[in-house]
Design a protein around this motif. Structure first.
Motif, PDB file in Angstrom:
ATOM      1  N   TYR A 161     -13.208   1.561   8.958  1.00 17.39           N
ATOM      2  CA  TYR A 161     -14.303   0.871   9.309  1.00 17.39           C
ATOM      3  C   TYR A 161     -14.603   0.832  10.686  1.00 17.39           C
ATOM      4  N   PHE A 162     -13.566   0.376  11.520  1.00 14.58           N
ATOM      5  CA  PHE A 162     -13.737   0.082  12.909  1.00 14.58           C
ATOM      6  C   PHE A 162     -13.725   1.253  13.784  1.00 14.58           C
ATOM      7  N   GLY A 163     -13.450   2.409  13.131  1.00 13.50           N
ATOM      8  CA  GLY A 163     -13.174   3.709  13.698  1.00 13.50           C
ATOM      9  C   GLY A 163     -11.930   4.009  14.386  1.00 13.50           C
ATOM     10  N   GLU A 164     -10.962   3.194  13.666  1.00 15.17           N
ATOM     11  CA  GLU A 164      -9.642   3.438  14.126  1.00 15.17           C
ATOM     12  C   GLU A 164      -8.833   3.915  13.347  1.00 15.17           C
ATOM     13  N   GLN A 165      -7.727   5.143  13.814  1.00 13.97           N
ATOM     14  CA  GLN A 165      -7.039   5.941  12.482  1.00 13.97           C
ATOM     15  C   GLN A 165      -5.725   5.421  12.549  1.00 13.97           C
ATOM     16  N   LEU A 166      -5.207   5.178  11.265  1.00 11.27           N
ATOM     17  CA  LEU A 166      -3.977   4.773  10.970  1.00 11.27           C
ATOM     18  C   LEU A 166      -3.453   6.137  10.062  1.00 11.27           C
ATOM     19  N   ASP A 167      -2.562   6.896  10.846  1.00 10.41           N
ATOM     20  CA  ASP A 167      -2.439   8.255  10.057  1.00 10.41           C
ATOM     21  C   ASP A 167      -1.403   7.842   8.694  1.00 10.41           C
ATOM     22  N   GLU A 168      -0.478   7.084   8.686  1.00 11.62           N
ATOM     23  CA  GLU A 168       0.401   6.923   7.442  1.00 11.62           C
ATOM     24  C   GLU A 168      -0.346   5.440   6.601  1.00 11.62           C
ATOM     25  N   PRO A 169       0.242   5.498   5.574  1.00 12.53           N
ATOM     26  CA  PRO A 169       0.073   4.157   4.865  1.00 12.53           C
ATOM     27  C   PRO A 169       0.820   3.246   5.647  1.00 12.53           C
ATOM     28  N   CYS A 170       0.264   1.583   5.508  1.00 13.22           N
ATOM     29  CA  CYS A 170       0.836   0.813   6.204  1.00 13.22           C
ATOM     30  C   CYS A 170       2.320   0.002   5.604  1.00 13.22           C
ATOM     31  N   GLY A 171       2.347   0.225   4.383  1.00 15.85           N
ATOM     32  CA  GLY A 171       3.588  -0.277   3.697  1.00 15.85           C
ATOM     33  C   GLY A 171       3.607  -1.790   3.467  1.00 15.85           C
ATOM     34  N   ASN A 172       2.477  -2.440   3.831  1.00 17.22           N
ATOM     35  CA  ASN A 172       2.258  -3.953   3.763  1.00 17.22           C
ATOM     36  C   ASN A 172       0.771  -4.465   3.183  1.00 17.22           C
ATOM     37  N   CYS A 173       0.584  -3.599   2.128  1.00 14.78           N
ATOM     38  CA  CYS A 173      -0.630  -3.925   1.452  1.00 14.78           C
ATOM     39  C   CYS A 173      -0.304  -3.534  -0.352  1.00 14.78           C
ATOM     40  N   ASP A 174      -1.151  -4.087  -1.029  1.00 14.34           N
ATOM     41  CA  ASP A 174      -0.812  -4.101  -2.656  1.00 14.34           C
ATOM     42  C   ASP A 174      -0.765  -2.606  -3.036  1.00 14.34           C
ATOM     43  N   THR A 175      -1.814  -1.791  -2.487  1.00 14.07           N
ATOM     44  CA  THR A 175      -1.726  -0.392  -2.756  1.00 14.07           C
ATOM     45  C   THR A 175      -0.488   0.299  -2.329  1.00 14.07           C
ATOM     46  N   CYS A 176      -0.117   0.118  -1.300  1.00 14.49           N
ATOM     47  CA  CYS A 176       1.157   0.716  -0.801  1.00 14.49           C
ATOM     48  C   CYS A 176       2.404   0.265  -1.736  1.00 14.49           C
ATOM     49  N   SER A 177       2.332  -0.708  -2.128  1.00  7.92           N
ATOM     50  CA  SER A 177       3.318  -1.433  -2.916  1.00  7.92           C
ATOM     51  C   SER A 177       3.172  -0.763  -4.466  1.00  7.92           C
ATOM     52  N   ALA A 178       2.189  -0.496  -4.875  1.00 13.01           N
ATOM     53  CA  ALA A 178       1.970   0.306  -6.081  1.00 13.01           C
ATOM     54  C   ALA A 178       2.083   1.746  -5.886  1.00 13.01           C
ATOM     55  N   GLY A 179       2.262   2.345  -4.718  1.00  7.98           N
ATOM     56  CA  GLY A 179       2.383   3.617  -4.341  1.00  7.98           C
ATOM     57  C   GLY A 179       1.316   4.673  -4.706  1.00  7.98           C
ATOM     58  N   THR A 180       0.001   4.024  -4.885  1.00  3.42           N
ATOM     59  CA  THR A 180      -1.056   4.788  -4.651  1.00  3.42           C
ATOM     60  C   THR A 180      -1.642   5.254  -3.553  1.00  3.42           C
ATOM     61  N   ALA A 181      -1.370   4.471  -2.433  1.00  3.04           N
ATOM     62  CA  ALA A 181      -1.747   4.825  -0.995  1.00  3.04           C
ATOM     63  C   ALA A 181      -1.065   6.427  -0.671  1.00  3.04           C
ATOM     64  N   GLN A 182      -2.090   7.116   0.170  1.00  3.52           N
ATOM     65  CA  GLN A 182      -1.547   8.211   0.583  1.00  3.52           C
ATOM     66  C   GLN A 182      -1.994   8.616   2.085  1.00  3.52           C
ATOM     67  N   HIS A 183      -1.566   9.891   2.601  1.00  5.37           N
ATOM     68  CA  HIS A 183      -1.902  10.185   3.920  1.00  5.37           C
ATOM     69  C   HIS A 183      -3.460  10.233   4.012  1.00  5.37           C
ATOM     70  N   VAL A 184      -3.990   9.741   5.001  1.00  7.35           N
ATOM     71  CA  VAL A 184      -5.489  10.048   5.299  1.00  7.35           C
ATOM     72  C   VAL A 184      -5.587  11.085   6.463  1.00  7.35           C
ATOM     73  N   PRO A 185      -6.396  12.208   6.370  1.00  2.00           N
ATOM     74  CA  PRO A 185      -6.597  13.168   7.139  1.00  2.00           C
ATOM     75  C   PRO A 185      -7.368  12.499   8.511  1.00  2.00           C
ATOM     76  N   GLY A 186      -6.859  13.161   9.666  1.00  5.29           N
ATOM     77  CA  GLY A 186      -7.231  12.583  10.976  1.00  5.29           C
ATOM     78  C   GLY A 186      -7.874  13.642  11.668  1.00  5.29           C
ATOM     79  N   PRO A 187      -8.206  13.235  12.749  1.00  3.89           N
ATOM     80  CA  PRO A 187      -9.077  14.080  13.576  1.00  3.89           C
ATOM     81  C   PRO A 187      -8.401  15.687  13.781  1.00  3.89           C
ATOM     82  N   ASP A 188      -7.184  15.891  13.866  1.00  6.65           N
ATOM     83  CA  ASP A 188      -6.425  17.025  14.138  1.00  6.65           C
ATOM     84  C   ASP A 188      -6.067  17.695  12.592  1.00  6.65           C
TER      85      ASP A 188
END
Length: 590
Positions: A506-533
């Motif tokens: 939302y703030f225009g900052e890219q986090l390439d890999e799931p953070c591992g510290n949220c409920d969706t990461c714990s649930a295993g549904t989070a995935q890699h998000v495509p970045g600028p490259d």
């Protein structure tokens, strides 16, 4: 948009304060052109006076830019030491520092902190409406004669010509705008009295401008630069990530289940020793109800909202800061200036009005760097109250009536202007919509609001009909943007992807890999998000695009089948990638 060049620097990890380099020559001017001398003096003061063993991300870069005479916008996270930027820079510039701060409590806090190092940093003073006329004159006289090095004042003070003249006479070297997102109509804490600051900067001879904020999405940054008339500013973005805060959303299907969910969450955290915490509710009644139910269950708790008397609010805040409470249950009135590093959790009983507000509010947890928790207790129907608050555009007729009354009063020789009380008597309308109308008319430069909130016709401003049309158009734009931000809040609550990736995107900052510290990461549904490259997506993050209906925008976030774009005119939109490609809705913009 302001035409000045934007240099955006994204700071990385926290860095140790390096040893000072030897001086170039004994007679070097610390604020002169020698970068090495500036660096040495910055590091010496940060270490010896402020006790810094390390710089936080973005701090030294912002200090270097300011001391080098560069207008600077520093977007540094809550608790990242924004005030240290002007405390250090102020020592190395030839002239006093003027700090615009929106709350008297914030001003008082900074004056008290500087008083602890007054012998090294210089004397600080306040200028606000609670002071006597004599004390106000003394503060300005001390600024002019050099006795005071830091002057803190509210933006309303700069509506007074005599104050601006006195400050100009002191020849300030640095003009600081704290909580700078308040200058932006895109910002979650927009304050019309911040709009005059760009003109004030020019009246002061354009000293170096430093704008500070913890929360500024790309459109907010752009508007800060434009409104403050910053010249070729350097923009330092230290990164929005607060990895110590775990992000969770609890979903509920009905109102009673959600109500119990809030109570159970808070009780669980406090009983496990993970307190104290803050509960945010969208309404005053909600704060009272939740506080009562938590008190009935044995917690030390107080409500906090703008409907309480000043003494009650101050006592609740004092009890919170003095560790006498397990929980404070508050509306957003419990906001700027609340800094309790050991806050362990923030629970939202309803969605915030935007990701901007949500990030600011959860950022009050974990400021000591230790693990903390942010929980949104979510029922989809609760978004209705946010949509309601975001909706509503005044009609041209009522705007024209208000503009006409302001002009008529001036023509009749009423020098004190027209305030909301006068307008209520003339129109029979409520105070809140009238205040909104005045704010819109001020934004289109039809009226000027003085320190008391009274309206005067702007010099060479548009007539009532032209002003009303412009104000109506502006209000429609704000409504579209506000509604889009509510939808982004829904997206955060309902995503199955990494919540931190969504929040940072939302703030225009890219986090390439799931953070591992949220409920969706714990649930295993989070995935890699495509970045600028990432060439697997046709619309990577940060790509400038053009929509046939909504115009120019920038890709902010990409999921497997959706893309979120921030459009200049209509705000945030989330589109299905398949539909976009099938109908050729988006095109790359060169």
């Amino acid at each position: 948009m302001h035409s000045g060049r934007l240099v955006i620097s994204v700071a990385g990890e926290t860095e140790p304060v390096p040893p000072a380099s030897p001086p170039d020559s004994p007679g070097d001017n610390p604020a002169g052109n020698s970068a090495s001398v500036r660096t040495r003096r910055i590091r010496e003061f940060a270490r010896d006076v402020l006790g810094y063993s390390e710089f936080r991300p973005g701090q030294e870069k912002a200090m270097q830019a300011v001391v080098g005479g560069r207008d600077t916008l520093a977007v540094l996270p809550s608790g990242a030491g924004k005030t240290a930027v002007y405390q250090v820079a102020g020592q190395l510039l030839d002239g006093p520092v003027v700090v615009v701060s929106p709350l008297i409590a914030l001003q008082r806090d900074q004056v008290e902190r500087l008083a602890e190092i007054e012998d090294r940093a210089g004397r600080a003073a306040q200028l606000n409406s609670t002071m006597s006329a004599g004390d106000q004159r003394e503060a300005l006289d001390s600024l002019r004669d050099g006795t005071v090095r830091f002057l803190f004042l509210a933006p309303e003070q700069l509506a007074k010509p005599e104050v601006v003249d006195a400050v100009a006479e002191a020849k300030p070297a640095l003009f600081v705008v704290d909580e700078a997102h308040c200058v932006s109509a895109w910002g979650h804490d927009f304050r019309p009295d911040y709009l005059r600051l760009g003109g004030v900067v020019e009246q002061l001879g354009h000293p170096t401008v430093l704008a500070l904020t913890a929360t500024a999405a790309p459109p907010v940054r752009a508007e800060i630069v434009e409104r403050l008339e910053m010249r070729e500013p350097e923009i330092v973005v230290a990164g929005f990530d607060r990895p110590e805060i775990r992000l969770e959303v609890d979903h509920h299907a009905d109102a009673r289940g959600k109500e119990l969910g809030v109570l159970e969450r808070v009780l669980a955290e406090v009983s496990a020793g993970r307190g104290p915490g803050i509960v945010y509710s969208a309404t005053r009644r909600g704060t009272e109800d939740i506080a009562t139910q938590l008190a009935d269950r044995g917690l030390r708790v107080r409500p906090y909202h703008a409907g309480l008397g000043r003494s009650d609010r101050e006592d609740a805040q004092r009890a919170w800061m003095d560790d006498e409470l397990d929980v404070v249950v508050a509306t957003t009135a419990f906001g700027m200036g609340i800094d309790k590093p050991g806050t362990r959790f923030v629970v939202h009983a309803e969605p915030a009005d935007s990701i901007d507000s949500y990030y600011q509010e959860i950022g009050r947890a974990g400021r000591d760097g230790e693990p903390a928790l942010a929980v949104l207790v979510y029922r989809q129907e609760d978004l209705g109250i946010r949509r309601f608050f975001a909706a509503g555009t005044p009609g041209e007729e009522e705007l024209q009536q208000v503009a006409g009354l302001v002009q008529a009063a001036a023509a009749a020789g009423i020098d004190e202007g027209v305030d909301v009380k006068d307008l209520r008597e003339e129109t029979g309308r409520a105070a809140t919509p009238l205040a909104r109308d005045l704010n819109l008319l001020e934004q289109v430069e039809a009226v000027v609001l003085d320190e008391e909130g009274a309206a005067h016709p702007a010099k060479d401003g548009p007539g009532p009909a032209e002003a009303a049309a412009a104000a109506r158009e502006l209000a429609e734009h704000h409504e579209k943007v506000d509604q889009s931000r509510v939808e982004m809040m829904r997206g955060y609550a309902e995503t199955t992807e990494c919540r931190r990736q969504f929040l940072l995107g939302y703030f225009g900052e890219q986090l390439d890999e799931p953070c591992g510290n949220c409920d969706t990461c714990s649930a295993g549904t989070a995935q890699h998000v495509p970045g600028p490259d990432d060439h697997d997506t046709p619309f990577p993050v940060e790509m400038p695009v053009e929509h046939s209906e909504w115009g120019a925008g920038v890709v902010m976030r990409v999921e497997d089948d959706r893309v979120t774009v921030l459009f200049d005119d209509v705000g945030y939109k989330t589109l299905g990638v398949a539909a976009v490609l099938e109908h050729d809705l988006l095109r790359a913009r060169g």
